[in-house]
Scaffold this motif. Structure first.
Motif, PDB file in Angstrom:
ATOM      1  N   ASN A 547      35.131  -2.351 103.618  1.00 29.66           N
ATOM      2  CA  ASN A 547      36.868  -2.236 103.891  1.00 29.66           C
ATOM      3  C   ASN A 547      37.043  -1.005 104.467  1.00 29.66           C
ATOM      4  N   PRO A 548      37.324  -0.779 105.836  1.00 32.00           N
ATOM      5  CA  PRO A 548      37.700   0.456 106.381  1.00 32.00           C
ATOM      6  C   PRO A 548      38.831   1.021 106.016  1.00 32.00           C
ATOM      7  N   ASN A 549      39.946   0.079 105.180  1.00 33.77           N
ATOM      8  CA  ASN A 549      41.031   0.761 104.566  1.00 33.77           C
ATOM      9  C   ASN A 549      40.646   1.500 103.098  1.00 33.77           C
ATOM     10  N   CYS A 550      39.423   1.347 102.793  1.00 30.82           N
ATOM     11  CA  CYS A 550      38.825   1.945 101.574  1.00 30.82           C
ATOM     12  C   CYS A 550      37.931   3.112 101.658  1.00 30.82           C
ATOM     13  N   ILE A 551      37.726   3.756 103.031  1.00 32.06           N
ATOM     14  CA  ILE A 551      37.027   4.864 103.324  1.00 32.06           C
ATOM     15  C   ILE A 551      38.028   5.909 103.320  1.00 32.06           C
ATOM     16  N   VAL A 552      37.950   6.801 102.191  1.00 30.17           N
ATOM     17  CA  VAL A 552      39.204   7.442 101.771  1.00 30.17           C
ATOM     18  C   VAL A 552      38.729   9.175 101.554  1.00 30.17           C
ATOM     19  N   ALA A 553      37.689   9.427 101.838  1.00 26.29           N
ATOM     20  CA  ALA A 553      37.278  10.912 101.883  1.00 26.29           C
ATOM     21  C   ALA A 553      35.862  11.153 102.625  1.00 26.29           C
ATOM     22  N   TYR A 554      35.887  12.341 103.181  1.00 25.25           N
ATOM     23  CA  TYR A 554      34.511  12.882 103.942  1.00 25.25           C
ATOM     24  C   TYR A 554      33.687  13.439 103.036  1.00 25.25           C
ATOM     25  N   MET A 555      34.519  14.474 102.213  1.00 21.99           N
ATOM     26  CA  MET A 555      33.566  15.308 101.501  1.00 21.99           C
ATOM     27  C   MET A 555      34.766  15.822 100.518  1.00 21.99           C
ATOM     28  N   ALA A 556      34.191  16.045  99.331  1.00 19.01           N
ATOM     29  CA  ALA A 556      35.339  16.607  98.079  1.00 19.01           C
ATOM     30  C   ALA A 556      35.475  17.982  98.384  1.00 19.01           C
ATOM     31  N   MET A 557      34.311  19.006  98.362  1.00 18.78           N
ATOM     32  CA  MET A 557      34.649  20.249  98.498  1.00 18.78           C
ATOM     33  C   MET A 557      33.486  20.745  99.215  1.00 18.78           C
ATOM     34  N   HIS A 558      33.564  21.494 100.275  1.00 14.56           N
ATOM     35  CA  HIS A 558      32.630  22.314 101.074  1.00 14.56           C
ATOM     36  C   HIS A 558      33.024  24.023 100.936  1.00 14.56           C
ATOM     37  N   VAL A 559      31.986  24.612 100.494  1.00 14.42           N
ATOM     38  CA  VAL A 559      31.674  26.179 100.670  1.00 14.42           C
ATOM     39  C   VAL A 559      30.988  26.331 101.502  1.00 14.42           C
ATOM     40  N   THR A 560      31.725  27.213 102.629  1.00 12.61           N
ATOM     41  CA  THR A 560      31.376  27.436 103.933  1.00 12.61           C
ATOM     42  C   THR A 560      30.329  28.700 104.030  1.00 12.61           C
ATOM     43  N   ILE A 590      35.971   2.233  96.479  1.00  3.80           N
ATOM     44  CA  ILE A 590      36.240   3.137  97.595  1.00  3.80           C
ATOM     45  C   ILE A 590      35.125   3.917  97.921  1.00  3.80           C
ATOM     46  N   TYR A 591      35.082   4.619  99.187  1.00  2.00           N
ATOM     47  CA  TYR A 591      33.972   5.317  99.673  1.00  2.00           C
ATOM     48  C   TYR A 591      34.432   6.627 100.053  1.00  2.00           C
ATOM     49  N   THR A 592      33.412   7.778  99.514  1.00  2.00           N
ATOM     50  CA  THR A 592      33.707   9.074  99.940  1.00  2.00           C
ATOM     51  C   THR A 592      32.292   9.497 100.114  1.00  2.00           C
ATOM     52  N   GLY A 593      31.970  10.462 101.176  1.00  2.00           N
ATOM     53  CA  GLY A 593      30.938  10.614 101.724  1.00  2.00           C
ATOM     54  C   GLY A 593      30.053  11.521 100.897  1.00  2.00           C
ATOM     55  N   ARG A 594      30.573  12.768 100.513  1.00  2.00           N
ATOM     56  CA  ARG A 594      29.891  13.788  99.903  1.00  2.00           C
ATOM     57  C   ARG A 594      30.631  14.468  98.588  1.00  2.00           C
ATOM     58  N   GLY A 595      29.922  14.987  97.819  1.00  2.00           N
ATOM     59  CA  GLY A 595      30.700  15.599  96.485  1.00  2.00           C
ATOM     60  C   GLY A 595      30.949  17.028  97.102  1.00  2.00           C
ATOM     61  N   ILE A 596      30.071  17.955  96.363  1.00  2.00           N
ATOM     62  CA  ILE A 596      30.146  19.374  96.750  1.00  2.00           C
ATOM     63  C   ILE A 596      29.258  19.871  97.355  1.00  2.00           C
ATOM     64  N   TYR A 597      29.444  20.505  98.544  1.00  2.00           N
ATOM     65  CA  TYR A 597      28.380  21.084  99.447  1.00  2.00           C
ATOM     66  C   TYR A 597      28.438  22.521  99.528  1.00  2.00           C
ATOM     67  N   ILE A 598      27.565  23.349  99.093  1.00  2.00           N
ATOM     68  CA  ILE A 598      27.491  24.906  99.219  1.00  2.00           C
ATOM     69  C   ILE A 598      26.466  25.075 100.074  1.00  2.00           C
ATOM     70  N   GLU A 599      26.847  26.007 101.086  1.00  2.00           N
ATOM     71  CA  GLU A 599      25.846  26.449 102.136  1.00  2.00           C
ATOM     72  C   GLU A 599      26.357  27.842 102.300  1.00  2.00           C
ATOM     73  N   PRO A 649      29.079   3.839 104.222  1.00  2.00           N
ATOM     74  CA  PRO A 649      29.376   3.914 105.567  1.00  2.00           C
ATOM     75  C   PRO A 649      29.370   5.039 106.360  1.00  2.00           C
ATOM     76  N   PHE A 650      28.852   6.184 105.713  1.00  2.00           N
ATOM     77  CA  PHE A 650      28.781   7.603 106.371  1.00  2.00           C
ATOM     78  C   PHE A 650      27.607   7.639 107.006  1.00  2.00           C
ATOM     79  N   ARG A 651      27.406   8.146 108.311  1.00  2.00           N
ATOM     80  CA  ARG A 651      26.224   8.427 109.094  1.00  2.00           C
ATOM     81  C   ARG A 651      25.729   9.896 108.591  1.00  2.00           C
ATOM     82  N   PRO A 652      24.694  10.006 108.329  1.00  2.00           N
ATOM     83  CA  PRO A 652      23.831  11.507 108.022  1.00  2.00           C
ATOM     84  C   PRO A 652      24.084  12.230 109.123  1.00  2.00           C
ATOM     85  N   VAL A 653      24.690  13.658 108.625  1.00  2.00           N
ATOM     86  CA  VAL A 653      25.100  14.289 109.800  1.00  2.00           C
ATOM     87  C   VAL A 653      24.048  15.680 109.686  1.00  2.00           C
TER      88      VAL A 653
END
Length: 768
Positions: A547-560, A590-599, A649-653
């Protein structure tokens, strides 16, 4: 200047700071869904009749303060709609029965002069504070769903209760985003004492920090899936800690003094089926303790890895037996003098060239100096600003923000943040749901503290483009911007479809004292105001359609990449699996893409008691980074997987190193395209002191998560890839997963070789 003038100025300063600022500032918190226009978010117990004079029985007045506005209490399942901060000024509050905090309620004492809760001699109740009562034969709230609660700044005194009468300081069966902080438990120290300071029998926690236990039969008697316990002191207890059961528990900075036994993990040993899964103890001391750790572990332990113990940097002074096994056997000798245990373990060891079944010394983890303070891992408790006057705080609602989950508060919230920084003040985020339609930028110098977990809630088209993700809260405007920030006690979330929302983006590079996040949570969906609840996103087992209305976040936290020097404690990055405000806690999809990403290219980072759950591609991902400490991380795989799997539903980037399960799962049996719990890529000096990586469901069925079912929920959950070096994990616990750990695609540890109580356990893994 004349002396009299100096004294008058000093007296004026004392008068302005007298009493904790929290009790002196105006309170404007607004709960938009409480059903009452004047619902009291903040309650001072003295406004409800409590005296705090040590003579008057204040029980009824305190519970009246808690129950004002009809919060979620007896018979209620859970809620986010009736938050409360119940504040206790300094004083001694005599109580004759239990204090019963409601759901989503914080009990806070004056941090500058913690109040005392003193039990009467005839006290009746299960705990001076009973955080989850037995009104019936079962707990009032399901312990694994008790979220967002805290108690801090108290002295609990049971010394008036006869020593041989059962008494408990705090009863605390709770789950994630909960904490006990800065609490002293005073109990009798007589031979016949049966008092217990802290009792926990169920749950999925949580953080315990800065607790002191004086006297009693047991300082803390605890059973829970996992917990992080830091800076706990035990003086003159018969037994400091009894571990009733667990999967994994991390202890840091213990100071155990003049107790007969330090930590008892022997539960279940009498029937040779141990109840304690594993504990990790480090940077701790035992003084005048005949038996440091009492265990039932043997080479023939049942289950195979139960009772796994890892110790590192343990100072002993007059501790004759460091580790005692069954029948008073000595597994590790101590000393009548002083000695330090560099590192020692029993359990299953996956270090290079080591025996698999192991009991004995191990090589300590190489510790980067940047992660240490005085030889121990760096720690810092949540700041409470107890030395600041009320005039040092700026209210966000006074500055014009509404917090009603409907008004666009973007401009008002940003203006309040910038004004507080410019004036050198702490921004007080009064309770509310602050809807924002553009990025909120937190500049260097900001200090923000919330009132009972207010919410910054993204909304609208700006955050809903999966191909052009945008941060909701951005700390530092560019990656590597210099400065220091302190954030505590609030939530970042999303409203409606938000396929491009990065809930928190951390850009700041801090020198000197680290920046910090304490009790700052990402809570996505499943509560009133999100429009991501049962009515919009009811679970659909067996149906892979998104359900596209239930795609609700791309990432929780990004440390750049250029960010550095961040301390995180008790941070929960949760995509809701159920609707907290639904009476039946009904599950949602509901769908969120990623949790915490540290790079970050530099580090250092400290993650104490953090969790990341139900994100589609991974929960924790570390790429091309270094100098990261992680203490008792906890994850869960989305309940709907593999229907659909992690590629939907998130295409790997590729530019953010997303896992491409199509390639990595080629030829792999089982449910391979499922979210990674922990993925480490081309990184070094990654030190994990406790990990619980759980996969309980296959298409909403739990039939896959048991040993009898073959742990078939997913095939893999921990991945170390590329040129990773000094990636070390103590007490890795996995559930529902067949391959516990993989290195460059090759299986390292198999679930059936490492059976524990409910999880599988690897006590020691070292990458090189």
């Amino acid at each position: 200047m004349r002396l009299s003038t100096v004294l008058l100025a000093a007296a004026s300063l004392v008068s302005t700071v007298q009493g904790h600022w929290l009790g002196n500032i105006p309170h404007r918190g607004f709960a938009p869904f409480a059903g009452q226009a004047n619902y009291p978010v903040f309650r001072n117990v003295k406004d409800y009749g409590a005296r705090g004079d040590g003579v008057t029985d204040d029980t009824a007045a305190i519970n009246a303060a808690i129950n004002a506005g009809n919060p979620c209490n007896r018979g209620c399942t859970s809620t986010t709609m009736t938050p409360a901060v119940v504040y206790f000024p300094a004083g001694t509050y005599l109580i004759s029965s239990s204090i019963l905090p409601a759901y989503f309620t914080q009990l806070v004492g004056d941090a500058s002069s913690p109040p005392t809760l003193k039990a009467t001699a005839n006290f009746a109740g299960f705990g001076l504070i009973d955080g989850n009562p037995y009104y019936t034969p079962v707990l009032n709230w399901k312990s694994v769903n008790v979220f967002f609660r805290s108690i801090r700044n108290f002295v609990l005194d049971t010394t008036a209760i006869p020593p041989a009468t059962a008494a408990t300081g705090i009863h605390w069966p709770t789950a994630q985003a909960t904490s006990l902080q800065n609490i002293v438990f005073n109990m009798p120290a007589t031979a016949d004492v049966v008092h217990v300071g802290l009792f926990i029998e169920e749950g999925s926690g949580g953080l315990l920090v800065d607790l002191t236990f004086n006297g009693g039969a047991t300082g803390a008697s605890m059973g829970n899936q996992q917990f992080t316990a830091r800076n706990l002191k035990f003086n003159n207890c018969k037994t400091a800690i009894i571990q009733i059961w667990n999967w994994g528990w991390t202890y840091h900075g213990l100071s155990i003094n003049n107790c007969r036994v330090g930590i008892d993990i022997s539960a279940g040993g009498s029937n040779n089926k141990l109840d304690v899964g594993s504990i990790t103890v480090f940077d701790s001391s035992f003084t005048n303790v005949p038996v440091g750790i009492l265990t039932a572990w043997t080479p023939n332990t049942n289950p195979d890895t139960a009772g796994s113990l890892v110790m590192e940097n343990i100072a002993l002074s007059n501790v004759p037996v460091a580790v005692q096994g069954p029948g008073s056997s000595t597994l590790l000798a101590g000393s009548a003098g002083s000695m330090t245990i560099a590192a020692w373990a029993n359990g299953h060891n996956y270090a290079p060239n080591s025996a698999r079944e192991f009991s004995g010394p191990i090589t300590p983890n190489p510790r980067p100096a940047t992660l240490l303070s005085n030889g121990r891992y760096y720690t810092r408790s949540k700041p409470q600003y107890e030395n600041l006057p009320a005039s040092s705080f700026l209210s966000v609602r006074e500055a014009g923000a509404k917090g009603d989950a409907a008004t666009d508060d973007t401009a008002a919230l940003q203006r309040a943040i910038d004004t507080a920084v410019a004036q050198g003040k702490v921004l007080f985020l009064d309770y509310g749901l602050y809807r924002v339609t553009n990025t909120i930028r937190i500049p260097p110098g900001a200090k923000i503290v919330g009132e009972s977990f207010p919410v910054i809630l993204s909304s609208g088209a700006f955050f809903n483009d999966m191909n052009n993700p945008k941060p909701v809260v951005q700390v530092g405007t560019t990656s590597g911007q210099a400065g220091q920030v302190e954030l505590s006690d609030f939530i970042v979330s999303t409203q409606g479809p938000q396929a491009g929302a990065i809930c928190i983006q951390w850009n700041l590079a801090t020198s000197g004292t680290p920046s910090g996040m304490w009790d700052v949570h990402v809570r996505i969906g499943g509560f009133t105001g999100t429009q991501q609840q049962v009515a919009q996103c009811l679970k659909t087992p067996g149906n892979p359609t998104v359900n596209p209305n239930c795609i609700v976040a791309y990432m929780a936290m990004h440390v750049t990449r250029q960010a550095s020097n961040l301390y995180m404690e008790n941070v929960w990055l949760w995509t809701a699996d159920h609707d907290i405000d639904d009476a039946a806690n009904t599950q949602i999809t509901i769908y969120t893409g990623r949790g915490i990403y540290i790079e970050s290219e530099n580090g250092p980072f400290w993650l104490w008691g953090t969790g990341s759950e139900h994100h589609v591609l991974y929960q924790y991902q570390l790429a091309n980074t270094k100098n990261i400490f992680m203490g008792q991380i906890q994850t869960e795989t989305p309940y709907f997987q593999p229907t659909p799997n992690a590629l939907v539903p998130f295409r790997p980037v590729a530019s953010i190193n997303d896992p491409d399960f199509t390639a990595s799962c080629a030829g792999v049996q089982g449910n391979c395209a499922a979210a990674w719990g922990l993925r480490v890529i081309n990184s070094r000096d990654i030190l994990v002191y406790g990990a619980g990586l759980y996969s309980f469901f296959d298409n909403y069925s739990t039939a896959c998560s048991t040993f009898s079912a073959g742990q078939t929920c997913q095939q893999r959950i921990t991945s170390i890839e590329g040129s990773a070096t000094n990636v070390n994990i103590y007490n890795l616990n996995t559930i529902g997963t067949r391959e516990m750990l993989n290195r460059n695609g090759a299986q390292v540890a198999w679930f059936a070789d490492n059976v524990n109580t409910f999880a599988s356990n690897v006590a020691v893994y070292k990458s090189n």
